[in-house]
Design a protein around this motif. Structure first.
Motif, PDB file in Angstrom:
ATOM      1  N   ASN A   1      -6.259   8.693   4.753  1.00 21.19           N
ATOM      2  CA  ASN A   1      -6.585   7.509   5.532  1.00 21.19           C
ATOM      3  C   ASN A   1      -7.769   6.751   4.942  1.00 21.19           C
ATOM      4  O   ASN A   1      -7.795   5.518   4.977  1.00 21.19           O
ATOM      5  CB  ASN A   1      -6.896   7.903   6.976  1.00 21.19           C
ATOM      6  CG  ASN A   1      -5.653   8.131   7.814  1.00 21.19           C
ATOM      7  OD1 ASN A   1      -4.532   7.941   7.350  1.00 21.19           O
ATOM      8  ND2 ASN A   1      -5.835   8.556   9.047  1.00 21.19           N
TER       9      ASN A   1
ATOM     10  N   SER B   1      -6.466   4.627   2.284  1.00 20.44           N
ATOM     11  CA  SER B   1      -5.651   3.536   2.828  1.00 20.44           C
ATOM     12  C   SER B   1      -6.524   2.424   3.392  1.00 20.44           C
ATOM     13  O   SER B   1      -6.256   1.236   3.177  1.00 20.44           O
ATOM     14  CB  SER B   1      -4.713   4.073   3.916  1.00 20.44           C
ATOM     15  OG  SER B   1      -3.742   4.946   3.372  1.00 20.44           O
TER      16      SER B   1
ATOM     17  N   PHE C   1       3.160  -1.325   4.656  1.00 15.98           N
ATOM     18  CA  PHE C   1       2.558   0.006   4.778  1.00 15.98           C
ATOM     19  C   PHE C   1       3.620   0.989   5.239  1.00 15.98           C
ATOM     20  O   PHE C   1       3.770   1.246   6.433  1.00 15.98           O
ATOM     21  CB  PHE C   1       1.399  -0.058   5.775  1.00 15.98           C
ATOM     22  CG  PHE C   1       0.479   1.139   5.763  1.00 15.98           C
ATOM     23  CD1 PHE C   1      -0.501   1.268   4.795  1.00 15.98           C
ATOM     24  CD2 PHE C   1       0.581   2.115   6.750  1.00 15.98           C
ATOM     25  CE1 PHE C   1      -1.367   2.357   4.802  1.00 15.98           C
ATOM     26  CE2 PHE C   1      -0.279   3.208   6.765  1.00 15.98           C
ATOM     27  CZ  PHE C   1      -1.257   3.324   5.787  1.00 15.98           C
TER      28      PHE C   1
ATOM     29  N   SER D   1       4.576  -2.183   9.111  1.00 17.48           N
ATOM     30  CA  SER D   1       4.338  -0.755   8.939  1.00 17.48           C
ATOM     31  C   SER D   1       5.586   0.042   9.294  1.00 17.48           C
ATOM     32  O   SER D   1       6.498  -0.449   9.956  1.00 17.48           O
ATOM     33  CB  SER D   1       3.171  -0.297   9.824  1.00 17.48           C
ATOM     34  OG  SER D   1       3.479  -0.490  11.190  1.00 17.48           O
TER      35      SER D   1
ATOM     36  N   CYS E   1      -1.337  10.744   1.425  1.00 17.64           N
ATOM     37  CA  CYS E   1      -2.123   9.520   1.372  1.00 17.64           C
ATOM     38  C   CYS E   1      -3.277   9.668   2.355  1.00 17.64           C
ATOM     39  O   CYS E   1      -3.045   9.736   3.568  1.00 17.64           O
ATOM     40  CB  CYS E   1      -1.267   8.310   1.761  1.00 17.64           C
ATOM     41  SG  CYS E   1       0.502   8.449   1.338  1.00 17.64           S
TER      42      CYS E   1
ATOM     43  N   VAL F   1       0.868  -1.176   0.000  1.00 15.23           N
ATOM     44  CA  VAL F   1       0.000   0.000   0.000  1.00 15.23           C
ATOM     45  C   VAL F   1       0.901   1.221   0.000  1.00 15.23           C
ATOM     46  O   VAL F   1       1.539   1.539   1.004  1.00 15.23           O
ATOM     47  CB  VAL F   1      -0.929  -0.018   1.235  1.00 15.23           C
ATOM     48  CG1 VAL F   1      -1.863   1.186   1.216  1.00 15.23           C
ATOM     49  CG2 VAL F   1      -1.729  -1.319   1.289  1.00 15.23           C
ATOM     50  N   ASP F   2       0.948   1.928  -1.144  1.00 20.89           N
ATOM     51  CA  ASP F   2       1.994   2.936  -1.308  1.00 20.89           C
ATOM     52  C   ASP F   2       1.663   3.850  -2.488  1.00 20.89           C
ATOM     53  O   ASP F   2       0.488   4.156  -2.720  1.00 20.89           O
ATOM     54  CB  ASP F   2       3.346   2.240  -1.516  1.00 20.89           C
ATOM     55  CG  ASP F   2       4.512   3.018  -0.925  1.00 20.89           C
ATOM     56  OD1 ASP F   2       4.817   4.099  -1.447  1.00 20.89           O
ATOM     57  OD2 ASP F   2       5.114   2.545   0.054  1.00 20.89           O
TER      58      ASP F   2
ATOM     59  N   VAL G   1      -7.209   3.177  10.491  1.00 21.14           N
ATOM     60  CA  VAL G   1      -6.175   2.365   9.841  1.00 21.14           C
ATOM     61  C   VAL G   1      -5.721   1.252  10.777  1.00 21.14           C
ATOM     62  O   VAL G   1      -5.560   0.095  10.372  1.00 21.14           O
ATOM     63  CB  VAL G   1      -4.986   3.243   9.406  1.00 21.14           C
ATOM     64  CG1 VAL G   1      -3.826   2.383   8.906  1.00 21.14           C
ATOM     65  CG2 VAL G   1      -5.415   4.227   8.317  1.00 21.14           C
TER      66      VAL G   1
ATOM     67  N   VAL H   1      -2.325   4.471  -3.026  1.00 21.27           N
ATOM     68  CA  VAL H   1      -3.153   5.369  -2.231  1.00 21.27           C
ATOM     69  C   VAL H   1      -2.484   6.720  -2.018  1.00 21.27           C
ATOM     70  O   VAL H   1      -3.092   7.628  -1.449  1.00 21.27           O
ATOM     71  CB  VAL H   1      -3.483   4.751  -0.854  1.00 21.27           C
ATOM     72  CG1 VAL H   1      -4.220   3.433  -1.010  1.00 21.27           C
ATOM     73  CG2 VAL H   1      -2.224   4.561  -0.010  1.00 21.27           C
ATOM     74  N   CYS H   2      -1.237   6.878  -2.436  1.00 27.70           N
ATOM     75  CA  CYS H   2      -0.475   8.106  -2.217  1.00 27.70           C
ATOM     76  C   CYS H   2      -0.318   8.843  -3.540  1.00 27.70           C
ATOM     77  O   CYS H   2       0.046   8.239  -4.552  1.00 27.70           O
ATOM     78  CB  CYS H   2       0.892   7.789  -1.618  1.00 27.70           C
ATOM     79  SG  CYS H   2       0.805   6.890  -0.055  1.00 27.70           S
TER      80      CYS H   2
END
Length: 416
Positions: free
Chosen positions: A323, A326, A343, A372, A321, A189-190, A356, A311-312
């Motif tokens: 929330n 995310s 993450f 994370s 990004c 997720v980036d 999150v 997501v960014c």
């Protein structure tokens, strides 16, 4: 730098207009006591609507063990088992959660939803007025109403530095580098992914471009992810190494995405490709560009598969990004069937009930390992992000490289 225009998107903009719910110029507002900046008089000022994440009391799909008449349990029977989002019982219960979201919103006058969350979180994201927020917080079955927030991306050492390729190290214990991470699916997720990089090729013995080799990966049964096309990215850019690529932008807002970025899973920033290749990039890939001096590189689990969730986004400043985006990506990743979520994005330092963090809680309960970023701050108090005990929060520490230069002044050499 200008922003993306609707005309430039062509037919894709029509789809975006149907799917994305963001505040327009005439977004709803609520009158509150204060100073009216428009008229320059005291009395009623206005507060614009904003995006919020609303969490409801019912269990999400991965944790629902029954109890609601007419809806069978959807929690996997085996510890850490995956769900099938296409299973009739899962589809039925997910539909029930969606109906609950709609019912809760209807009680406060309705609003445009950004997302429904079903699998690792039960709730939704929507654009709400302050009056609606207050009403929801008093509503039955509402656990929390949390204002959306913007996080920031955060950041190569080698497997040798980590001891992975040492005698008796993790790779040898797993049967060698050719087995490390076999059939493990990492959801990153980036900022997206560069699908053309050889770190994500499914060919062995390929050229530096990742082409011309022999297929080195086979299809994984039970994988439910997909590749969503968009600007500069085709569904065919995925393969048996890069097995998923999706993007989420409703919370960030399409009007704020800079023209230089791609409205697709394609990575403009490079951060997502870096984290994905570090986690699960192919072994023995020659670094290029400024990093070419590092020689050949490898992911920590080089036989793992990659699924990218963008997501960014870039904007006129540092980007960020949301929330809400995310959580949508985490929710989808769990439904798709990832084994690991990476993450590398900032997060709360104090709140275990942040949306999150709660999404990660249910993801972990479903057997997903969550790694994370602990953040780029420190070493003072309260500088570690993602403090929840159900995630592996990793900080940047040290590495085995240094930048050393010398300068000679007046016959004296100085090192630094």
């Amino acid at each position: 730098m200008g922003f993306r225009s609707w005309s430039a998107l062509g037919a894709f903009a029509v789809l975006a207009a149907l799917l994305v719910a963001v505040p327009a110029a005439g977004a709803p507002t609520e009158a509150v006591d204060g100073w009216d900046r428009t008229t320059g008089t005291a009395g009623k000022a206005t507060q614009p609507a904003a995006n919020y994440i609303v969490r409801l009391a019912e269990a999400p799909v991965v944790a629902y063990d029954g109890g609601i008449a007419g809806y069978k349990a959807t929690k996997p029977s085996n510890q850490g088992g995956k769900i099938n989002p296409n299973d009739p019982d899962v589809v039925k219960y997910a539909g029930y959660l969606d109906s609950r979201h709609d019912a809760v919103l209807a009680k406060v006058g309705g609003a445009k939803k950004l997302y429904d969350y079903r699998y690792s979180l039960n709730g939704f994201a929507a654009t709400l007025s302050p009056q609606q927020v207050n009403a929801l917080r008093k509503g039955s079955g509402v656990v929390s109403v949390e204002k959306d927030a913007i996080g920031n991306i955060q950041t190569s050492s080698t497997p040798t530095f980590m001891g992975l390729d040492a005698q008796g190290g993790a790779w040898s214990q797993l049967g060698g580098v050719g087995k490390s991470g076999e059939d493990v699916i990492i959801g990153v997720v980036d900022t997206g992914i560069n699908a053309t990089h050889p770190s994500f090729s499914d060919q062995t013995g390929a050229s530096p471009t990742g082409k011309g080799g022999k297929l080195g990966y086979q299809q994984i049964p039970g994988w439910h992810g997909k590749c969503t096309p968009g600007e500069g990215f085709n569904a065919s850019d995925c393969n048996q190494k890069l097995i998923g690529a999706q993007y989420f932008y409703a919370g960030f807002g399409i009007e704020d995405i800079a023209e230089r970025d791609f409205l697709s899973p394609r990575d403009y920033n490079g951060h997502g490709s870096h984290t994905a290749s570090t986690a699960g990039g192919n072994n023995g890939i020659q670094a290029t560009g400024d990093a070419s001096a590092f020689g050949k590189i490898s992911g920590m689990a080089p036989r793992a598969r990659i699924a990218a969730y963008k997501v960014c986004w870039e904007d006129s400043g540092d980007g960020g990004c949301a929330n809400s985006d995310s959580v949508a990506a985490i929710d989808q990743a769990v439904a798709d069937g990832v084994d690991v979520i990476n993450f590398s994005i900032s997060g709360t330092r104090t709140n275990y009930l942040d949306a999150v963090e709660v999404a990660f809680l249910f993801a972990a309960d479903a057997g997903v390992f969550v790694a994370s970023s602990a953040g780029n701050e420190g070493p003072g108090n309260f500088t570690v992000a993602h403090i929840s005990p159900w995630v592996a929060s990793v900080a940047a520490g040290t590495h085995n490289r240094s930048g050393v230069g010398t300068v000679t002044v007046g016959g004296v050499t100085h090192n630094g």
